[in-house]
Design a protein around this motif. Structure first.
Motif, PDB file in Angstrom:
ATOM      1  N   ALA A 107       4.224   2.252  10.001  1.00  0.00           N
ATOM      2  CA  ALA A 107       4.828   2.235   8.664  1.00  0.00           C
ATOM      3  C   ALA A 107       4.958   3.690   8.208  1.00  0.00           C
ATOM      4  O   ALA A 107       5.713   4.439   8.805  1.00  0.00           O
ATOM      5  CB  ALA A 107       4.012   1.388   7.713  1.00  0.00           C
ATOM      6  N   ARG A 144      -1.492  -8.359  16.027  1.00  0.00           N
ATOM      7  CA  ARG A 144      -0.363  -7.496  15.709  1.00  0.00           C
ATOM      8  C   ARG A 144       0.322  -7.036  16.981  1.00  0.00           C
ATOM      9  O   ARG A 144      -0.232  -7.113  18.068  1.00  0.00           O
ATOM     10  CB  ARG A 144      -0.834  -6.283  14.896  1.00  0.00           C
ATOM     11  N   ASN A 199       3.509  -3.670  10.765  1.00  0.00           N
ATOM     12  CA  ASN A 199       2.248  -3.145  11.272  1.00  0.00           C
ATOM     13  C   ASN A 199       1.991  -1.808  10.573  1.00  0.00           C
ATOM     14  O   ASN A 199       2.804  -0.886  10.688  1.00  0.00           O
ATOM     15  CB  ASN A 199       2.370  -2.942  12.786  1.00  0.00           C
ATOM     16  N   PRO A 200       0.875  -1.677   9.848  1.00  0.00           N
ATOM     17  CA  PRO A 200       0.624  -0.420   9.127  1.00  0.00           C
ATOM     18  C   PRO A 200       0.610   0.808  10.042  1.00  0.00           C
ATOM     19  O   PRO A 200       0.906   1.921   9.591  1.00  0.00           O
ATOM     20  CB  PRO A 200      -0.761  -0.634   8.500  1.00  0.00           C
ATOM     21  N   HIS A 220       0.886  -1.166   0.000  1.00  0.00           N
ATOM     22  CA  HIS A 220       0.000   0.000   0.000  1.00  0.00           C
ATOM     23  C   HIS A 220       0.918   1.209   0.000  1.00  0.00           C
ATOM     24  O   HIS A 220       1.665   1.421   0.962  1.00  0.00           O
ATOM     25  CB  HIS A 220      -0.873  -0.062   1.255  1.00  0.00           C
ATOM     26  N   GLU A 256       2.802   2.562   3.177  1.00  0.00           N
ATOM     27  CA  GLU A 256       1.818   2.528   4.266  1.00  0.00           C
ATOM     28  C   GLU A 256       1.619   1.119   4.820  1.00  0.00           C
ATOM     29  O   GLU A 256       1.172   0.941   5.951  1.00  0.00           O
ATOM     30  CB  GLU A 256       0.469   3.058   3.778  1.00  0.00           C
ATOM     31  N   ARG A 257       1.891   0.138   3.999  1.00  0.00           N
ATOM     32  CA  ARG A 257       1.678  -1.254   4.418  1.00  0.00           C
ATOM     33  C   ARG A 257       2.616  -2.113   3.588  1.00  0.00           C
ATOM     34  O   ARG A 257       2.762  -1.887   2.382  1.00  0.00           O
ATOM     35  CB  ARG A 257       0.219  -1.636   4.125  1.00  0.00           C
TER      36      ARG A 257
END
Ligand SMILES: *[C@@H]1O[C@H](CO)[C@@H](O)[C@H](O)[C@H]1NC(C)=O
Ligand SMILES: *[C@@H]1O[C@H](CO)[C@@H](O)[C@H](O)[C@H]1NC(C)=O
Ligand SMILES: *[C@@H]1O[C@H](CO)[C@@H](O)[C@H](O)[C@H]1NC(C)=O
Ligand SMILES: *[C@@H]1O[C@H](CO)[C@@H](O)[C@H](O)[C@H]1NC(C)=O
Ligand SMILES: *[C@@H]1O[C@H](CO)[C@@H](O)[C@H](O)[C@H]1NC(C)=O
Ligand SMILES: *[C@@H]1O[C@H](CO)[C@@H](O)[C@H](O)[C@H]1NC(C)=O
Ligand SMILES: *[C@@H]1O[C@H](CO)[C@@H](O)[C@H](O)[C@H]1NC(C)=O
Ligand SMILES: *[C@@H]1O[C@H](CO)[C@@H](O)[C@H](O)[C@H]1NC(C)=O
Ligand SMILES: *[C@@H]1O[C@H](CO)[C@@H](O)[C@H](O)[C@H]1NC(C)=O
Ligand SMILES: *[C@@H]1O[C@H](CO)[C@@H](O)[C@H](O)[C@H]1NC(C)=O
Ligand SMILES: *[C@@H]1O[C@H](CO)[C@@H](O)[C@H](O)[C@H]1NC(C)=O
Ligand SMILES: *[C@@H]1O[C@H](CO)[C@@H](O)[C@H](O)[C@H]1NC(C)=O
Length: 748
Positions: A296, A234, A292-293, A107, A192-193
């Motif tokens: 990030a 997470r 973990n977004p 992402h 982002e991910r």
């Protein structure tokens, strides 16, 4: 295109025709990775250029048509090249924004504000061996041990390229994956991910097993259904954490320790992470394991490259036990860099239980002398040795960050004192006593010289309160000057004295971060420090620790051959913790100690034999007690514990491990080792509670030679492997709580 075929078919493992020399076939843009008992397949969709997942499981020989899904509703998504809706397709590297409504593996936020990506196939290459990951820990191996496929993708619309790296370790049915994102454009982008591993499994009913816990309560098995929607967990603590380990297994509902399909996934990373299995309406299960977004938003400037951590996936058709043994062997041979990995580890005694932080040269010398007299080979000085008034480390409110010996306690520094310790000869051994220390270098107390000189070096967010935990703050290891400070401070200590072991602790999570990306930068900085120190001082035995097992992960195991498993040393609780940890990590990498009774945490009173048996199943065995408080009975048991250690430690270090029965499932848990040469097996068997009825089930062994005959300390004459595995032994348990036995089996 280069096509590399299987080079040899030498070995037969578990009756399966095995291709042990690495096998990646790239036929056009159809990719097959094969191991002894695994096939991993994906291909490029010729219409869209997307990567499509075909298979991850037992061996197959062909590409077959995908499942038919009626293309209706919102997920049809026919685009101008006639691509069917991506949401109905099993994808290998899912991006976001193009008719796939599931979670993405990648992402990216682009400069113009959109987050759509369109990664399509460009090229691929196959390389023998495995390129290393810059700045991050990873599995490694030579040509013949591992083969790597690199698939390059490109997003034409935003000028971003991706290079996926798949390495197959055929002997262990393991696939390691990571990727790089390169910004080929002229604007900044932000990650982002990033799921290091991603694949879409077919419509299968699966369970997810993970390790959940907390301080002194690590590695408890939790098993959930992989239901529609997201199933996952997470860590947001900045580290891999006690709360969830960056490991999970997916398995068939009927899978057991010894039978059935299991897929294991493990992230080789120590920062915050996220693990997800997402089941969509068609039933396909998307597997995602990576950053973990929430931690990030990693900026990648023009011309720069982001490197994802690596994730390892293992397939087993021999149950969870087969999965674990693949991880254990892979990690010992192809993850842990330390020369100590395959060496027996010295029995140690740690000063903490005996002296706490209230130490000085004379009290430590007395304890060291007692240690040597007991036949223990390594004396470890725990907390309390550093810092200078007014910040001397005499309690946990001061001193962290000031890594110089407290002059009030060590007027001549550590050197002369360690020479004294080294001069004690160990009873019944040709060695003199060796010396080790405890450190916690990523932390700082506000009551320290370091903090007064460099308040800007701690992890913080603007003017937000710098929240204390255990009266300490976290240094920002993303800063090169902080990395250099720690490298120099710890190098100076090591250079000043004959130190042969270092326990590297870390006792709090990260709160206020300067940015979400600070965790990734911290983790890479920490790896740089560990890489430097283990590279400069490879002869030192390094042990990871984070309030116990808070960072028991594959990232740390790359640098340090062992980690402290839990601050909970109650032997009964430890059985649960050690078996849970063994799902992914080898017993040889666990540090386990015998402590005093009643146990300081839960007041449980367990015999010295049981406590020793639980701790002896780990690679690094030791004592964490005050020898002067030993009862006569305990003291007289020590010689036999030491001689058992002599026999068992080489088998724990290099043998195979089997979980016979879990403490959560039975009153009679048991585990077994088989030596590398398969001639010796050792079973640690336990009875938790005294119960009148029912009878203990027979202890059925695993991994023996069915037709060979075995002698034992537990029976006269011989018994066959078949008898021991299918019939089992009935052990003569007494009617008492917390009994243990160590059964040896010797192949005739
Ligand atoms: C890839 O596999 C598909 C499905 O079996 C087959 O139709 C196609 O010819 C293969 N492509 C190549 C280049 O081998
Ligand atoms: C990407 O752009 C190149 C050059 O413009 C073009 O040749 C190629 O077909 C494009 N690929 C895709 C998948 O759109
Ligand atoms: C993107 O940038 C990388 C690094 O500079 C370069 O190796 C690669 O060829 C570029 N890719 C494209 C499609 O321009
Ligand atoms: C990219 O980000 C950096 C750091 O924030 C900034 O200095 C630079 O101007 C940005 N570049 C572009 C092209 O926006
Ligand atoms: C060292 O510590 C012990 C135990 O706390 C104490 O009895 C002794 O007086 C101390 N010795 C010195 C030299 O400080
Ligand atoms: C804790 O350590 C600090 C710094 O050495 C010292 O000033 C303080 O007196 C200690 N507190 C106790 C309770 O010992
Ligand atoms: C600093 O040390 C003093 C003296 O021990 C103590 O009272 C104070 O709480 C400590 N400060 C912090 C932030 O731990
Ligand atoms: C560790 O860092 C120091 C200081 O920067 C440097 O001199 C040394 O060569 C490094 N050692 C290794 C093994 O990287
Ligand atoms: C570690 O092992 C490697 C490879 O066997 C060897 O070259 C190196 O000298 C060893 N290092 C130490 C410190 O023993
Ligand atoms: C040392 O060996 C002797 C003879 O085998 C034995 O009696 C004694 O208990 C041993 N001592 C220790 C500390 O292991
Ligand atoms: C198992 O034991 C039998 C009998 O001792 C022996 O002939 C055979 O080679 C062994 N098999 C393996 C795989 O070691
Ligand atoms: C082996 O046989 C001897 C003599 O009959 C007996 O005393 C002993 O208890 C037996 N040992 C076991 C483990 O059964």
């Amino acid at each position: 295109m280069r096509s590399i075929n299987c080079l040899s078919h030498l070995s037969l493992i578990a009756g399966l025709a095995a291709c042990v020399n690495g096998d990646i076939t790239a036929s056009g843009s159809n990719f097959s990775l094969s191991g002894a008992g695994v096939s991993y397949r994906f291909h490029v969709d010729p219409r869209s250029g997307d990567l499509i997942s075909d298979h991850f499981g037992g061996p197959i020989d062909d590409f077959t048509d995908p499942a038919t899904i009626s293309n209706s509703g919102w997920s049809t998504g026919l685009d101008n090249v006639g691509t069917p809706g991506l949401t109905n397709i099993r994808r290998e590297f899912p991006d976001i924004g193009r008719s796939d409504f599931r979670l993405p593996a990648i992402h990216i936020s682009h400069a113009n504000g959109d987050t759509v990506s369109a990664f399509t196939y460009q090229s691929h290459e196959v390389v023998q061996g495995k390129p290393s990951l810059i700045g991050l820990p990873a599995t490694f191996g030579k040509e013949g041990e591992v083969t790597t496929l690199i698939v390059r993708l490109y997003d034409n619309y935003s000028d971003v390229s991706a290079a996926l790296s798949y390495s197959v370790f055929p002997e262990y049915n393991a696939i390691a994956r990571s990727f790089q994102i390169t910004n080929n454009g002229t604007n900044n982008i932000s990650i982002e991910r990033a799921a290091s591993f991603s694949t879409d499994l077919p419509n299968l009913d699966l369970k997810m097993l993970e390790l959940q816990g907390d301080w002194s309560h690590e590695a408890n098995r939790v098993i959930r259904n992989v239901d529609f929607g997201e199933t996952g967990f997470r860590s947001t603590e900045g580290y891999s954490s006690h709360v969830h380990n960056p490991f999970f297994a997916l398995h068939d509902p009927t899978t057991t320790e010894t039978t059935g399909e299991a897929w294991g996934f493990n992230l080789v990373y120590t920062g915050s992470f996220a693990a997800t299995a997402e089941r969509f309406s068609h039933g396909f299960v998307r597997v995602l394991l990576g950053l973990n977004p929430l931690h990030a938003s990693i900026p990648v400037g023009p011309g720069r490259t982001f490197q994802s951590p690596e994730a390892v996936a293992v397939y087993s058709s021999h149950g969870l036990g087969g999965m674990s043994r693949s991880f254990h062997d892979l990690y010992r041979k192809h993850l842990s860099r330390s020369n100590h990995t395959f060496e027996t580890r010295p029995i140690l005694l740690n000063s903490w239980e005996g002296l706490g932080a209230n130490i000085n040269e004379s009290s430590l010398e007395n304890l060291a002398q007692e240690t040597a007299e007991l036949g223990i080979k390594l004396f470890v000085m725990d907390d309390g040795w550093f810092g200078t008034a007014p910040y001397a480390r005499t309690n946990d409110t001061a001193g962290l960050g000031d890594w110089t010996p407290n002059p009030a306690r060590f007027p001549n520094g550590l050197g002369p004192y360690v020479d004294t310790v080294d001069s004690y000869s160990v009873a019944n051994s040709t060695n003199d006593l060796a010396f080790g220390i405890w450190i916690e270098p990523e932390m700082v107390n506000p009551n320290s010289t370091l903090y007064h000189e460099h308040p800007e070096w701690v992890m913080h967010a603007g003017n937000h309160v710098r929240t204390l935990t255990r009266t300490q703050l976290v240094l920002n290891l993303g800063l090169p000057e902080v990395q250099d400070y720690i490298i120099n401070a710890i190098s100076n200590i090591i250079d000043s004295a004959n130190i042969s072991y270092i326990k590297w602790d870390n006792n709090r999570g990260i709160h206020e971060m300067s940015s979400p990306a600070a965790d990734y930068a911290y983790t890479l900085g920490m790896y740089r420090v560990m890489d430097n120190l283990t590279g400069s001082y490879p002869e030192i035995l390094w042990e990871g620790c984070a309030s116990g097992g808070g960072r028991f992960d594959a990232g740390i195991l790359h640098y340090y051959p062992q980690s402290w498993t839990s601050d909970n040393t109650d032997a009964s609780d430890r059985l649960t913790i050690q078996l849970g940890t063994s799902l992914a990590y080898p017993l040889s990498s666990m540090a386990c100690h015998v402590s005093k009774v009643p146990n300081g945490l839960n007041m449980r009173n367990i015999s010295i034999e049981y406590r020793a048996h639980v701790a002896l199943m780990c690679g690094s065995f030791g004592f964490e007690l005050n020898p002067s408080e030993l009862s006569d009975e305990e003291r007289s048991a020590i010689p036999s514990i030491l001689s058992t250690w002599e026999k068992i430690n080489p088998i724990v270090i290099s043998g195979s491990f089997y979980r016979i029965a879990w403490p959560g499932d039975t009153n009679w848990p048991a585990v077994q080792f088989v030596s590398e040469d398969t001639n010796t097996a050792a079973v640690f068997a336990f009875q938790q509670g005294a119960i009148i009825k029912p009878a203990a089930p027979p202890l059925r062994m695993q991994g023996l030679n069915a037709t060979a005959r075995y002698t034992s300390n537990a029976f006269n004459g011989t018994l066959s492997g078949n008898t021991l595995m299918n019939g089992g032994l009935n052990l003569p348990w007494k009617l008492a709580d917390y009994q243990s036995m160590l059964v040896w089996l010797y192949k005739e």
